[in-house]
Design a protein around this motif. Structure first.
Motif, PDB file in Angstrom:
ATOM      1  N   ARG A  62       0.899  -0.774   0.051  1.00 13.76           N
ATOM      2  CA  ARG A  62       0.093   0.106  -0.152  1.00 13.76           C
ATOM      3  C   ARG A  62       0.840   0.866   0.010  1.00 13.76           C
ATOM      4  O   ARG A  62       2.077   1.347   0.466  1.00 13.76           O
ATOM      5  N   HIS A  63       0.327   2.456  -0.762  1.00 13.26           N
ATOM      6  CA  HIS A  63       1.237   3.639  -0.390  1.00 13.26           C
ATOM      7  C   HIS A  63       1.072   4.304   0.937  1.00 13.26           C
ATOM      8  O   HIS A  63       0.162   3.833   1.457  1.00 13.26           O
ATOM      9  N   LEU A 122      -9.450  -0.541  10.624  1.00 14.63           N
ATOM     10  CA  LEU A 122      -7.960  -0.321   9.933  1.00 14.63           C
ATOM     11  C   LEU A 122      -7.059  -1.366   9.965  1.00 14.63           C
ATOM     12  O   LEU A 122      -6.725  -1.385  11.334  1.00 14.63           O
ATOM     13  N   VAL A 123      -6.346  -1.533   9.407  1.00 16.82           N
ATOM     14  CA  VAL A 123      -5.405  -2.525   9.355  1.00 16.82           C
ATOM     15  C   VAL A 123      -3.749  -2.471   9.183  1.00 16.82           C
ATOM     16  O   VAL A 123      -4.099  -2.116   6.963  1.00 16.82           O
ATOM     17  N   GLU A 124      -2.690  -2.449   9.582  1.00 11.99           N
ATOM     18  CA  GLU A 124      -1.736  -2.576   8.958  1.00 11.99           C
ATOM     19  C   GLU A 124      -0.683  -3.324   9.178  1.00 11.99           C
ATOM     20  O   GLU A 124      -0.902  -4.119  10.730  1.00 11.99           O
ATOM     21  N   ASP A 151       0.029   6.272   2.703  1.00 12.65           N
ATOM     22  CA  ASP A 151      -1.184   7.330   3.424  1.00 12.65           C
ATOM     23  C   ASP A 151      -3.126   6.464   2.861  1.00 12.65           C
ATOM     24  O   ASP A 151      -3.501   7.377   3.553  1.00 12.65           O
ATOM     25  N   GLU A 152      -2.409   4.952   2.244  1.00 16.11           N
ATOM     26  CA  GLU A 152      -3.215   4.529   1.968  1.00 16.11           C
ATOM     27  C   GLU A 152      -3.369   3.844   3.074  1.00 16.11           C
ATOM     28  O   GLU A 152      -3.008   3.666   4.031  1.00 16.11           O
ATOM     29  N   GLU A 153      -5.417   4.269   3.659  1.00 16.92           N
ATOM     30  CA  GLU A 153      -5.358   3.469   4.700  1.00 16.92           C
ATOM     31  C   GLU A 153      -7.081   1.764   4.566  1.00 16.92           C
ATOM     32  O   GLU A 153      -6.730   2.190   3.030  1.00 16.92           O
ATOM     33  N   ILE A 154      -5.674   1.101   4.977  1.00 19.05           N
ATOM     34  CA  ILE A 154      -6.257  -0.552   4.792  1.00 19.05           C
ATOM     35  C   ILE A 154      -7.459  -1.272   5.054  1.00 19.05           C
ATOM     36  O   ILE A 154      -7.095  -0.840   6.476  1.00 19.05           O
ATOM     37  N   SER A 155      -9.171  -1.555   5.452  1.00 23.87           N
ATOM     38  CA  SER A 155     -10.001  -1.605   6.425  1.00 23.87           C
ATOM     39  C   SER A 155     -10.085  -3.676   6.294  1.00 23.87           C
ATOM     40  O   SER A 155      -9.196  -3.165   5.346  1.00 23.87           O
TER      41      SER A 155
END
Length: 161
Positions: A61-62, A109-111, A64-68
């Motif tokens: 992911r970029h 959100l998951v990181e 600044d991108e958030e992944i739900s």
């Protein structure tokens, strides 16, 4: 000829058709390759192939991108409860962390954690070795190029309809 016998003969011919056999071969090869990848990832990195797929999405992911969690479920075609259980296991292993989505209390959100990124890098190398051995090496360079082009065309046709 008895109508029931004719239906049985028609069904047997359909089941033995070239299209059914060719598609079955594709599914069998893909399933066996996925099993080889999963076995190697579990043995060498202690993650499943599905966990690796989550890490791919989180690690590419970029910034600044958030992944739900919902997006991960959609990407991996998992149910809401399925992705919750998977992320629970990954969080327990220190691979990911969850957090609230700013402005949306319903979204999670998951990181990837630092440990998750390190595991991902090891797993990517293992994945590449298995793919090279069982997907690339068995065919000529020209056949491989045609195969990957054809798979791309099939994927495009499925997305366009």
């Amino acid at each position: 000829m008895n109508p029931a016998n004719r239906e049985n003969d028609d069904a047997a011919r359909a089941a033995g058709s070239r299209l059914v056999q060719d598609f079955g071969l594709l599914i069998k090869a893909a399933t066996r390759l996925e099993q080889r990848i999963d076995t190697a990832l579990r043995r060498e990195c202690e993650v499943s192939h599905t966990m690796f797929e989550v890490l791919i999405r989180l690690c590419r992911r970029h910034p600044d991108e958030e992944i739900s969690q919902r997006r991960l479920a959609d990407d991996l075609t998992l149910t809401s409860s399925g992705i919750t259980r998977l992320i629970d296991r990954m969080e327990g292993a220190g691979l990911v962390r969850r957090g609230p989505a700013p402005g949306d209390r319903r979204s999670v959100l998951v990181e990837a954690t630092d440990h998750g990124r390190a595991v991902f890098l090891r797993a990517a190398a293992v994945h590449a070795q298995v793919v090279e051995r069982y997907f690339v090496a068995p065919v000529s360079r020209a056949d491989y190029a045609r195969l990957t082009h054809a798979l791309g065309e099939i994927d495009k046709a499925l997305r366009d309809t």
